[in-house]
Design a protein around this motif. Structure first.
Motif, PDB file in Angstrom:
ATOM      1  N   THR A 150     162.889  20.937 -36.977  1.00  0.00           N
ATOM      2  CA  THR A 150     163.683  22.160 -37.105  1.00  0.00           C
ATOM      3  C   THR A 150     164.681  22.150 -35.967  1.00  0.00           C
TER       4      THR A 150
ATOM      5  N   GLU B  54     160.320  17.164 -40.851  1.00  0.00           N
ATOM      6  CA  GLU B  54     159.419  17.562 -39.767  1.00  0.00           C
ATOM      7  C   GLU B  54     160.154  18.081 -38.529  1.00  0.00           C
TER       8      GLU B  54
ATOM      9  N   VAL C 183     158.138  29.550 -31.369  1.00  0.00           N
ATOM     10  CA  VAL C 183     157.922  28.973 -32.702  1.00  0.00           C
ATOM     11  C   VAL C 183     156.705  28.054 -32.682  1.00  0.00           C
TER      12      VAL C 183
ATOM     13  N   GLU D  35     157.448  18.271 -35.593  1.00  0.00           N
ATOM     14  CA  GLU D  35     155.997  18.319 -35.778  1.00  0.00           C
ATOM     15  C   GLU D  35     155.449  16.898 -35.759  1.00  0.00           C
TER      16      GLU D  35
ATOM     17  N   PRO E 117     149.690  18.789 -37.237  1.00  0.00           N
ATOM     18  CA  PRO E 117     149.580  20.247 -37.345  1.00  0.00           C
ATOM     19  C   PRO E 117     149.257  20.992 -36.047  1.00  0.00           C
TER      20      PRO E 117
ATOM     21  N   GLN F 240     153.728  30.169 -32.921  1.00  0.00           N
ATOM     22  CA  GLN F 240     153.607  30.729 -34.275  1.00  0.00           C
ATOM     23  C   GLN F 240     153.071  29.697 -35.255  1.00  0.00           C
ATOM     24  N   ARG F 241     153.446  28.446 -35.066  1.00  0.00           N
ATOM     25  CA  ARG F 241     152.968  27.378 -35.957  1.00  0.00           C
ATOM     26  C   ARG F 241     151.535  26.969 -35.655  1.00  0.00           C
TER      27      ARG F 241
ATOM     28  N   TYR G 176     150.563  25.299 -32.867  1.00  0.00           N
ATOM     29  CA  TYR G 176     150.452  24.081 -32.069  1.00  0.00           C
ATOM     30  C   TYR G 176     149.612  24.367 -30.836  1.00  0.00           C
TER      31      TYR G 176
ATOM     32  N   GLY H  58     153.429  19.503 -31.339  1.00  0.00           N
ATOM     33  CA  GLY H  58     154.867  19.478 -31.540  1.00  0.00           C
ATOM     34  C   GLY H  58     155.559  18.770 -30.395  1.00  0.00           C
TER      35      GLY H  58
END
Length: 183
Positions: free
Chosen positions: A71, A69, A122, A89, A92, A125-126, A128, A95
């Motif tokens: 990066t 979880e 990022v 993470e 979902p 993009q995810r 969050y 973050g």
């Protein structure tokens, strides 16, 4: 990711989104195996234990940064490690910024700002909706808190598995979803 363009010094009066990237700095996903990275994280943990009591240190060690979880990225300039940062993470839509660090000898060159910009990109993009972090409340952490404040992070209460701690400052940033209208 390679970032190019004229360098613009960070200022406490400047909107960070208006700053241009530093030349020759690039950010990459890192496997935490390089000696420079291991030493930077060791410096990070040493400082955390110098500035905070052990029960208030929430920095992740190498094993904690290698979980699925999380990066982890490093930022480099001409082959020199300029810093690191991670994104964990929580769920979902949520973050957590982790392990933001610039080597003591390389501070003030914009690497922390670039890493935070990358983490925010990022996170968006995810998908969050919320990005949180925990940092220290002691004077040694003031530069980090000021950086987060410049990016719009606001102080909040504990989140995730954290509990109230006078040695911790909790911050969060609500991330709009593409298409959200400002009101």
């Amino acid at each position: 990711m390679t970032l190019a363009g004229p360098a613009t010094p960070a200022s406490t009066d400047t909107d960070p989104s208006q700053l241009l990237p530093c030349p020759a700095m690039h950010i990459q996903v890192d496997d935490l195996s390089g000696p420079e990275v291991i030493e930077l994280l060791a410096e990070h943990l040493r400082n955390m234990y110098e500035w905070s009591p052990p029960e208030s240190v929430h920095a992740l060690d190498l094993a904690g940064l290698k979980v699925p979880e999380v990066t982890f990225w490093t930022i480099w300039e001409n082959g020199v490690l300029m810093g690191c940062g991670a994104l964990k993470e929580i769920d979902p839509l949520h973050g957590e910024v982790k392990s933001m660090r610039t080597p003591s000898a390389r501070r003030g060159k914009g690497a922390g700002r670039l890493m935070l910009e990358h983490i925010l990109k990022v996170a968006r993009q995810r998908g969050y909706r919320l990005l949180s972090l925990e940092t220290g409340s002691q004077p040694g952490f003031e530069p980090a808190r000021k950086l987060y404040e410049r990016f719009g992070f606001e102080y909040c209460g504990p989140f995730g598995g954290y509990t109230a701690d006078p040695n911790s400052a909790f911050m969060q940033l609500h991330l709009p979803v593409e298409g959200d209208l400002e009101r």
